[in-house]
Enzyme design. Structure first.
Site, short mmCIF file in Angstrom:
data_model
loop_
_atom_site.label_atom_id
_atom_site.label_comp_id
_atom_site.label_asym_id
_atom_site.label_seq_id
_atom_site.Cartn_x
_atom_site.Cartn_y
_atom_site.Cartn_z
N ASP A 93 -5.42 4.46 5.68
CA ASP A 93 -4.33 5.35 5.28
C ASP A 93 -3.47 5.63 6.51
O ASP A 93 -3.99 5.80 7.62
CB ASP A 93 -4.83 6.67 4.70
CG ASP A 93 -3.69 7.49 4.10
OD1 ASP A 93 -3.22 7.14 3.00
OD2 ASP A 93 -3.25 8.46 4.74
N GLU A 100 0.09 7.88 8.01
CA GLU A 100 1.13 8.88 7.84
C GLU A 100 2.31 8.44 8.70
O GLU A 100 2.11 8.02 9.86
CB GLU A 100 0.64 10.27 8.25
CG GLU A 100 -0.45 10.82 7.36
CD GLU A 100 -0.04 10.99 5.90
OE1 GLU A 100 1.16 11.24 5.65
OE2 GLU A 100 -0.91 10.87 5.03
N HIS A 116 -2.34 14.40 2.67
CA HIS A 116 -1.34 13.93 3.64
C HIS A 116 -1.84 14.06 5.07
O HIS A 116 -1.05 13.98 6.01
CB HIS A 116 0.01 14.62 3.46
CG HIS A 116 0.63 14.37 2.12
ND1 HIS A 116 1.00 13.12 1.69
CD2 HIS A 116 0.91 15.20 1.09
CE1 HIS A 116 1.50 13.19 0.47
NE2 HIS A 116 1.44 14.45 0.08
N ASP A 146 -7.25 11.68 3.50
CA ASP A 146 -6.91 10.77 2.40
C ASP A 146 -7.74 9.49 2.47
O ASP A 146 -8.12 8.93 1.43
CB ASP A 146 -5.42 10.42 2.44
CG ASP A 146 -4.55 11.57 1.95
OD1 ASP A 146 -5.10 12.61 1.51
OD2 ASP A 146 -3.31 11.45 2.01
#
Length: 219
Positions: A26, A28, A186, A191
């Protein structure tokens, strides 16, 4: 039984996904464009098989990342991910893209080798997004020996749609009875952990229902 017709040992990870080593990812970011927008946080979790042939989480990798030179920072994206680039604590631990992607690839290559897999594959929720940023960062930094397949992924959004009729991560987790805290969403690490739990649940549940290995009824 000939070697060609020998039944694979599905308690070995290398035999479960046709030689692929699945890695939950994951990211960001500071926008949606992997070529122009900054990669700000990266998390990854590798997987292993236990003695019962069930998938489990193994090693975790996580880092905050400094925006590359002249990277675009979209204010709307920053509102969503809640990242404060000026936070002294973040600045103290953030690493360069080069260090971040090098550390990831080293961890994945070691796990892939230990599992005797041929290549690694990204598993993510809406995987094309995460894969795009990983591949763009690898190209931008010039890091070699990328262990990941260049275009194939395993998308837990698609798998959840098939299995649960849900494509949103939190809703799929709810169906699978996996606790999900929206306040921590987030965060790349949070996540990734939930996505890893979800993927393991789906793979293991299919096995426990008798759906894998798939046996064709020839009657």
């Amino acid at each position: 039984m000939t070697e060609e017709n020998k039944i694979p040992d599905y308690h070995l990870l290398k035999n479960r996904f046709r030689g692929y080593y699945p890695v939950i990812i994951d990211v960001e970011t500071a926008g949606l464009n992997c070529q122009t927008d900054a990669l700000l946080e990266l998390a990854a979790i590798t997987l292993k098989m236990n003695d019962q042939g069930l998938l489990e989480m193994d090693q975790t990798y996580h880092c905050h990342i400094k925006p590359f030179h002249n990277a675009n920072i979209n204010p709307e994206s920053m509102k969503i991910n809640g990242i404060d680039l000026d936070n002294p604590l973040r600045q103290a631990v953030a690493v360069s893209e080069l260090d971040a992607i090098t550390g990831l690839f080293q961890l994945v290559r070691r796990g892939q080798k230990d599992a005797d897999c041929q290549r690694s594959i990204i598993v993510a929720h809406n995987a094309a997004f995460d894969q795009g940023f990983i591949m763009a960062t690898a190209e931008r930094t010039g890091v070699k020996r990328n262990p990941f397949h260049p275009f194939s992924t395993m998308d837990t959004a698609s798998l959840s749609g098939l299995m649960f009729g849900q494509t949103v991560l939190v809703k799929a987790c709810q169906v699978a009875k996996i606790p999900f805290d929206n306040k921590q969403a987030h965060s790349a690490l949070y996540d990734t952990e939930r996505t890893a739990e979800l993927f393991c649940y789906m793979v293991n549940h299919l096995k426990q229902l008798g759906g894998f290995p798939h046996i064709v009824d020839t009657k």
